[in-house]
Write a protein that holds these residues in place. Structure first.
Motif, PDB file in Angstrom:
ATOM      1  N   MET A   1     -23.545 -18.565  81.529  1.00 32.14           N
ATOM      2  CA  MET A   1     -22.858 -19.066  80.523  1.00 32.14           C
ATOM      3  C   MET A   1     -22.190 -20.517  81.130  1.00 32.14           C
ATOM      4  N   ALA A   2     -22.025 -20.639  82.366  1.00 32.06           N
ATOM      5  CA  ALA A   2     -21.718 -22.064  82.815  1.00 32.06           C
ATOM      6  C   ALA A   2     -22.893 -22.985  82.456  1.00 32.06           C
TER       7      ALA A   2
ATOM      8  N   VAL B   1     -12.181 -17.695  82.645  1.00 30.18           N
ATOM      9  CA  VAL B   1     -12.397 -18.555  83.996  1.00 30.18           C
ATOM     10  C   VAL B   1     -13.226 -19.858  83.679  1.00 30.18           C
ATOM     11  N   ASP B   2     -12.837 -20.694  84.690  1.00 31.60           N
ATOM     12  CA  ASP B   2     -13.704 -21.996  84.670  1.00 31.60           C
ATOM     13  C   ASP B   2     -15.089 -21.783  84.962  1.00 31.60           C
ATOM     14  N   LEU B   3     -15.789 -22.481  84.013  1.00 34.82           N
ATOM     15  CA  LEU B   3     -17.212 -22.609  84.134  1.00 34.82           C
ATOM     16  C   LEU B   3     -17.643 -23.654  84.932  1.00 34.82           C
ATOM     17  N   ASN B   4     -17.860 -23.708  85.952  1.00 38.09           N
ATOM     18  CA  ASN B   4     -18.307 -25.024  86.632  1.00 38.09           C
ATOM     19  C   ASN B   4     -19.430 -25.108  87.356  1.00 38.09           C
ATOM     20  N   ASN B   5     -19.768 -26.323  88.356  1.00 36.36           N
ATOM     21  CA  ASN B   5     -20.647 -26.381  88.903  1.00 36.36           C
ATOM     22  C   ASN B   5     -21.891 -26.977  88.113  1.00 36.36           C
TER      23      ASN B   5
ATOM     24  N   LYS C   1     -19.287 -23.731  72.366  1.00 33.69           N
ATOM     25  CA  LYS C   1     -17.910 -23.535  72.562  1.00 33.69           C
ATOM     26  C   LYS C   1     -17.447 -21.997  72.357  1.00 33.69           C
ATOM     27  N   ALA C   2     -18.107 -21.324  71.292  1.00 34.66           N
ATOM     28  CA  ALA C   2     -17.602 -20.153  71.112  1.00 34.66           C
ATOM     29  C   ALA C   2     -18.041 -19.202  72.120  1.00 34.66           C
ATOM     30  N   SER C   3     -19.219 -19.317  72.964  1.00 38.09           N
ATOM     31  CA  SER C   3     -19.674 -18.437  73.796  1.00 38.09           C
ATOM     32  C   SER C   3     -18.845 -18.814  75.190  1.00 38.09           C
ATOM     33  N   ARG C   4     -18.668 -20.103  75.415  1.00 38.95           N
ATOM     34  CA  ARG C   4     -17.606 -20.442  76.577  1.00 38.95           C
ATOM     35  C   ARG C   4     -16.372 -19.743  76.513  1.00 38.95           C
TER      36      ARG C   4
END
Ligand SMILES: Cc1ncc(COP(=O)(O)O)c(C=O)c1O
Length: 420
Positions: free
Chosen positions: A146-147, A160-164, A152-155
């Motif tokens: 998901m990151a 939590v933060d989706l990063n890297n 937008k709707a999925s994220r």
């Protein structure tokens, strides 16, 4: 139609059923049937999971024989005959004839599982945490995948933060931007603020992103960029693999070899859960059990997967896709695009999208999809603001039924345009 048990007891998270509010009983070939005995043509195809048709009789026979033989049904990742036969078939009939050399990892059975494995492995191999992915990408709904997913709707659901992950504009977004030069600049500019990635993840055709086909030159340039910079190229072929684009792997048209390939959906042959992560042998640095799980290699799915590959080869499905893809393109260009000059068509093989974004009416593509259902066609949307009607029939649909489905789309577009 009694749907109350679902509405009362099934979680609000349910989604596709809201677009197709009936209760299905049977499915055969390119058709669904509901409890009222109504027949539907299926242009959704389990989001690409039943490319060889619902209840394909050739594959079904093999499954029934296996069940009747009391074959092992669950074995974690232990050695079994179905797994051996699937690996042998995949190696001999798919990889070798294409000059490809990959080891096969069986992660959990879904597309997102295959991408999680690819993501973890790429980071482990390159000892880097950042990854590049494209705007418009869809790679799955678990946290790692998901990151890499942009809508937008999925994220929003992550919590939590989706990063890297660094998102790169997809080539269609700014045609004047050389996206490969842009990525190179991110690496060489000591003021870009971007960490060098372990991998670049791409779909060769963004499917959920609105049927955006990346051209072969761009795919080759991306391969070279990865080679030049010691970055792994991961191709997510979960949706557009298994012949959907006209060749078994969607990247074949560019003549490139990704470092890692992920597949799920139709690799299970019969709509059964199976995923694979294909890894260049030198990248297979996993320790035993380092990426584990109870359902890695569903035995029935192995039987169906082997059956599906054999069926695909015997019935020359790749050729069927090229021929029927032309039928779809010609029909839409002649019959549907002339209905409104603002409509656009994109696609390849047997994945096509009719774009409604230039007609400024909110939810128009959704209304067309709704009308299609009323007329007996199951079809879904995709893209930004769900503005694309996505055509993805089973690859083995017969031509008369394909034309029948296309005629339903035409009528649904006409009805909606007339109501504007
Ligand atoms: C390109 C791509 N990758 C990954 C996934 C996720 O697969 P799954 O839903 O099986 O987890 C999808 C699902 O549509 C997909 O289209």
């Amino acid at each position: 139609m009694n749907t109350s048990v679902f509405e009362h007891y099934e979680s609000e998270v349910r989604s596709y059923c809201r677009h197709f509010p009936t209760v299905f009983t049977k499915a055969k070939g390119a058709n669904f049937f509901d409890e009222d005995g109504r027949k539907y043509i299926d242009f959704f195809c389990g989001a690409g999971a039943v490319n060889y048709g619902h209840n394909n009789p050739v594959i079904k026979k093999k499954l029934i024989e296996y069940l009747e033989s009391d074959g092992v049904m669950h074995a974690l990742d232990m050695y079994t005959v179905p797994k051996r036969e699937f690996i042998e078939t995949f190696e001999e009939k798919i990889l070798k004839p294409r000059g490809l050399n990959y080891k096969i990892q069986f992660p959990g059975p879904t597309g997102t599982n295959a991408n999680e494995a690819a993501l973890k492995l790429a980071r482990k191999v390159k000892k880097r945490r950042n990854v590049f992915a494209l705007m418009g990408a869809f790679h799955g709904m678990t946290l790692g995948s998901m990151a890499l997913t942009t809508d937008k709707a999925s994220r929003r659901g992550a919590g939590v933060d989706l990063n890297n992950v660094t998102f790169i504009p997809a080539p269609y977004m700014f045609p004047e931007l050389d996206t490969v030069a842009y990525m190179q600049r991110l690496l060489t500019d000591d003021h870009s603020g971007i960490e060098k990635p372990a991998a670049l993840f791409i779909e060769t055709i963004q499917a959920e992103g609105g049927i955006r086909v990346f051209d072969a030159d761009w795919l080759r340039a991306v391969r070279k960029f990865c080679d030049d910079n010691d970055i792994l190229l991961v191709v997510d072929d979960v949706q557009v693999g298994c012949c959907r684009s006209g060749t078994f792997f969607s990247f074949e048209r560019a003549g490139i070899q990704p470092d890692i390939v992920t597949m799920s959906k139709s690799i299970g042959g019969y709509g059964l859960p199976l995923a694979i992560t294909l890894i260049k042998p030198e990248l297979d640095v996993w320790s035993p059990g380092e990426h584990n799980g109870t359902f890695r290699g569903n035995q029935l799915a192995f039987v169906a997967a082997k059956g599906g590959l054999e069926y695909m080869l015997e019935n020359k499905v790749e050729e069927q896709v090229v021929r029927k893809g032309e039928i779809i393109r010609t029909y839409i260009e002649k019959e549907i695009l002339p209905l409104d000059s603002r409509l656009e068509l994109r696609g390849l093989g047997m994945i096509w999208g009719i774009e409604f974004e230039n007609i400024p009416v909110k939810g128009l593509a959704d209304k067309v999809i709704e009308k299609c259902f009323e007329y007996g066609l199951i079809i879904e949307g995709a893209g930004r603001k769900n503005s694309v009607v996505k055509l993805m029939p089973p690859l083995v649909i017969d031509e008369a039924e394909l034309l029948e489905g296309l005629a339903i789309i035409k009528k649904s577009v006409e009805d909606n345009l007339a109501a504007l």
